[in-house]
Design an enzyme around this catalytic site. Structure first.
Site, short mmCIF file in Angstrom:
data_model
loop_
_atom_site.label_atom_id
_atom_site.label_comp_id
_atom_site.label_asym_id
_atom_site.label_seq_id
_atom_site.Cartn_x
_atom_site.Cartn_y
_atom_site.Cartn_z
N TRP A 102 0.81 -1.12 0.08
CA TRP A 102 -0.02 -0.07 -0.04
C TRP A 102 0.87 1.36 0.04
O TRP A 102 0.38 1.93 -0.62
CB TRP A 102 -1.08 -0.01 1.06
CG TRP A 102 -2.17 -1.02 0.84
CD1 TRP A 102 -2.39 -2.14 1.41
CD2 TRP A 102 -3.07 -1.10 -0.49
NE1 TRP A 102 -3.34 -2.91 0.65
CE2 TRP A 102 -3.91 -2.23 -0.06
CE3 TRP A 102 -3.24 0.05 -1.40
CZ2 TRP A 102 -4.70 -2.57 -1.26
CZ3 TRP A 102 -4.03 -0.14 -2.10
CH2 TRP A 102 -5.13 -1.41 -2.23
N ASP A 173 -1.95 6.76 5.89
CA ASP A 173 -2.71 6.12 5.40
C ASP A 173 -3.20 5.26 6.53
O ASP A 173 -2.70 4.05 6.60
CB ASP A 173 -2.42 5.50 4.37
CG ASP A 173 -3.43 4.53 3.68
OD1 ASP A 173 -4.55 4.34 4.10
OD2 ASP A 173 -3.16 3.79 2.65
N LYS A 197 -13.19 -1.13 6.45
CA LYS A 197 -12.41 -1.94 7.15
C LYS A 197 -13.09 -1.88 8.68
O LYS A 197 -14.06 -2.57 8.91
CB LYS A 197 -11.10 -1.75 7.10
CG LYS A 197 -10.58 -2.38 5.70
CD LYS A 197 -9.46 -1.56 5.40
CE LYS A 197 -8.82 -1.57 4.05
NZ LYS A 197 -8.71 -2.68 3.34
N1 PMP Z 1 -4.52 1.90 1.59
C1 PMP Z 1 -4.58 0.80 2.52
C2 PMP Z 1 -3.75 0.25 3.48
C3 PMP Z 1 -5.48 -0.22 2.06
O1 PMP Z 1 -5.54 -1.42 2.97
C4 PMP Z 1 -6.39 0.13 0.89
C5 PMP Z 1 -7.44 -1.03 0.51
N2 PMP Z 1 -7.32 -2.24 0.97
C6 PMP Z 1 -6.29 1.12 0.27
C7 PMP Z 1 -5.04 1.97 0.57
C8 PMP Z 1 -6.98 1.31 -0.93
O2 PMP Z 1 -8.28 1.71 -0.53
P1 PMP Z 1 -9.57 1.79 -1.48
O3 PMP Z 1 -9.59 0.50 -2.16
O4 PMP Z 1 -10.73 2.32 -0.61
O5 PMP Z 1 -8.98 2.96 -2.56
#
Ligand code: PMP
Length: 361
Positions: A102, A173, A197
């Site tokens: 991520w 994030d 989540k």
């Molecule tokens: N950052 C993290 C730490 C994540 O776990 C996720 C999704 N699993 C995201 C960003 C991306 O999120 P989204 O799919 O809502 O754009």
């Protein structure tokens, strides 16, 4: 009706009480004669939902008064772009810490909008740890320092809050660990988190930004990504994700009924400890993350032979344990233990794992 224990990494399990409340309020929300999905975001019912959810979130996270709370759309990924757009001019440099998949995605997106310096990278450890802050190389006058407190796929969580030098704002994030324990918002300039989540339904993203950071970005930030415009219009310059926002509000109230973030943190520690201890004691299952950096929320683990994976997952499904397949990029298994997962669910998983090992170990 039979509900499973859902270990999905996101969209993820919601508290049963919240789902029941949604059901009860679905056809006629508080005498409005319609559901929240059908009502105007400008009307009094939704205004009350928006106001209450923000104040509950502020209370849960102890958000200081000089921070704005925004309810935006596009998921956390939209903020991968919105962060550099709102905090930099095109020639500026931002520092990023890479602790896994991520952070890598956030870095890739930021590079489209500003210069990126990798202040630290856990690559040498195979992204199984968090580099000590003493080893980080900061850019003097960076626009901000970005990190990912919890890597949802790798299952790596920061055991500390970074401290950038010279008042450089810290951007986090928090998608997969927000509301899992108390955090010190005041140490951060910006916190953002996708909802699916620990907050509520997908699509919504919650952003907490210190007021003095508004207006530092470019002139041409798209309106719906522009934090200053969002803040000036109470997150409603256009139609917000009303239903997701409403459900998020119910989750915040549920969390308050559980005793808030200190209480949920104790429960989350108990859950994680049951699972990590079982993995470590098994001599069969393995978690690759350095013990001090193991995630409270996402527990990846492997079986000794990947050819057993399908069998493991099929048996788990039969035992009412869902969502255990690891991310497609890394394989193996992953159990996500977000707030809505009860201790009984983790105990059921451990019992199944032990039984599976007895048969196949
Ligand atoms: N950052 C993290 C730490 C994540 O776990 C996720 C999704 N699993 C995201 C960003 C991306 O999120 P989204 O799919 O809502 O754009």
């Amino acid at each position: 009706m039979s509900r499973v224990y859902n270990f999905s990494a996101g969209p993820a399990a919601l508290p049963l009480e919240v789902l029941e409340q949604i059901r009860d309020e679905l056809l006629d929300f508080h005498g409005a004669g319609m559901s929240v999905m059908e009502m105007s975001h400008r009307g009094r019912h939704f205004a009350a939902i928006a106001q209450q959810s923000e104040s509950d979130l502020r209370e849960l996270l102890a958000v200081p008064a000089n921070y704005k709370v925004l309810f935006m759309q596009g998921g956390a990924s939209a903020q991968f772009a919105a962060v550099p757009l709102n905090l930099t001019k095109p020639s500026a440099c931002a520092d990023y810490v890479n602790t896994g998949i991520w952070s890598t995605k956030a870095i890739t997106e930021a590079k489209r909008y500003c210069k990126v310096n990798l202040a630290a990278d856990a690559k040498a450890s195979g992204y199984s740890t968090v580099p000590q802050q003493a080893e980080w190389v900061f850019t003097p006058d960076a626009a901000y320092v970005h990190y990912t407190p919890n890597e949802t796929i790798g299952g790596v969580e920061f055991p500390f809050v970074p401290l950038p030098p010279g008042g450089v704002p810290l951007v986090a994030d928090y998608s997969s660990s927000i509301l899992s324990r108390p955090i010190d918002v005041s140490r951060h300039g910006v916190i953002y988190a996708g909802a699916q989540k620990n907050i509520g339904p997908a699509g919504l993203v919650v952003l907490i930004v210190r007021e003095d950071l508004l207006g530092r970005g470019r002139e041409d930030v798209p309106t719906v990504m522009n934090w200053t415009i969002m803040a000036a219009h109470d997150s409603m310059p256009n139609t917000p994700a009303t239903f997701s926002w409403y459900v998020a509000g119910l989750v915040f109230q549920w969390l308050k009924r559980q005793g808030g973030l200190h209480a949920i943190e104790s429960l989350n520690h108990a859950k994680a400890s049951v699972l990590y201890s079982a993995i470590d004691a098994s001599g069969f299952y393995r978690n690759p993350v350095a013990p001090g950096c193991r995630s409270l929320m996402n527990v990846p683990f492997t079986l000794p032979d990947a050819r057993l994976d399908t069998l493991f997952l099929e048996g788990a499904a039969q035992a009412g344990l869902a969502g255990l397949q690891g991310h497609k990029l890394v394989g193996g298994m992953r159990a996500s233990l977000y707030n809505a997962m009860p201790l009984a669910g983790v105990q059921a998983l451990v019992a199944y794992m032990q039984e599976f090992q007895r048969r196949h170990g």
